[in-house]
Enzyme design. Structure first.
Site, PDB file in Angstrom:
ATOM      1  N   THR A 201       0.829  -1.209   0.000  1.00  0.00           N
ATOM      2  CA  THR A 201       0.000   0.000   0.000  1.00  0.00           C
ATOM      3  C   THR A 201       0.860   1.255   0.000  1.00  0.00           C
ATOM      4  O   THR A 201       0.575   2.217  -0.711  1.00  0.00           O
ATOM      5  CB  THR A 201      -0.935  -0.004   1.228  1.00  0.00           C
TER       6      THR A 201
ATOM      7  N   HIS B 227      -6.483  -0.272  -6.714  1.00  0.00           N
ATOM      8  CA  HIS B 227      -7.125  -1.086  -5.677  1.00  0.00           C
ATOM      9  C   HIS B 227      -7.211  -2.492  -6.235  1.00  0.00           C
ATOM     10  O   HIS B 227      -7.451  -2.677  -7.431  1.00  0.00           O
ATOM     11  CB  HIS B 227      -8.546  -0.588  -5.389  1.00  0.00           C
TER      12      HIS B 227
END
Length: 140
Positions: A93, A117
């Site tokens: 991330t 995502h």
């Protein structure tokens, strides 16, 4: 190894910088097939529903605002162990911690604007795909 599907979003930071083709190349080089893809403008309601799991988190409002700030590209990816493979291809991330060659290492600007995502499980992939695609939208 089972063929499965996963869900991907190219976030507004990626579309703003015209990275769709570059990100798609990384996805395809990893052996995943893009079997569904649409460029959309996510509504506030869609973003709130999609990120409902984060509703009580302090960053929820900023996340919804970001995801509705520009076009996104929603995708259905297919391949062997697609969920795990795509998570590996995306990278951590935090782009500073992402492995070399991953999407986030190559393209992400920050933890908040981290380009993509990807579903975190096969079960969530099914739910996420269903929010944006009908079966007839997917051409395997």
């Amino acid at each position: 190894m089972a063929t499965e599907r996963t869900f991907s979003i190219l976030k507004p930071d990626a579309t703003r910088r015209n990275l769709t083709g570059a990100v798609n190349a990384v996805i395809e080089e990893a052996g995943l097939r893009i079997v569904g893809q649409r460029r959309i403008r996510m509504t506030k309601e869609q973003a709130e529903k999609f990120y409902e799991v984060h509703k009580e988190r302090p960053f929820f409002g900023e996340l919804v605002t970001f995801m509705t700030s520009g076009p996104v590209v929603v995708q259905v990816l297919e391949g062997e162990n697609a969920v795990a493979k795509y998570r590996e291809v995306m990278g951590a991330t935090n782009p500073a911690q992402a492995a070399e060659g991953t999407i986030r290492k190559k393209f992400a600007e920050s933890v908040g604007e981290n380009t993509v995502h990807g579903s975190d499980s096969a079960e969530n992939a099914k739910l996420e795909i269903a929010q944006f695609f009908k079966d007839s939208d997917i051409a395997a």
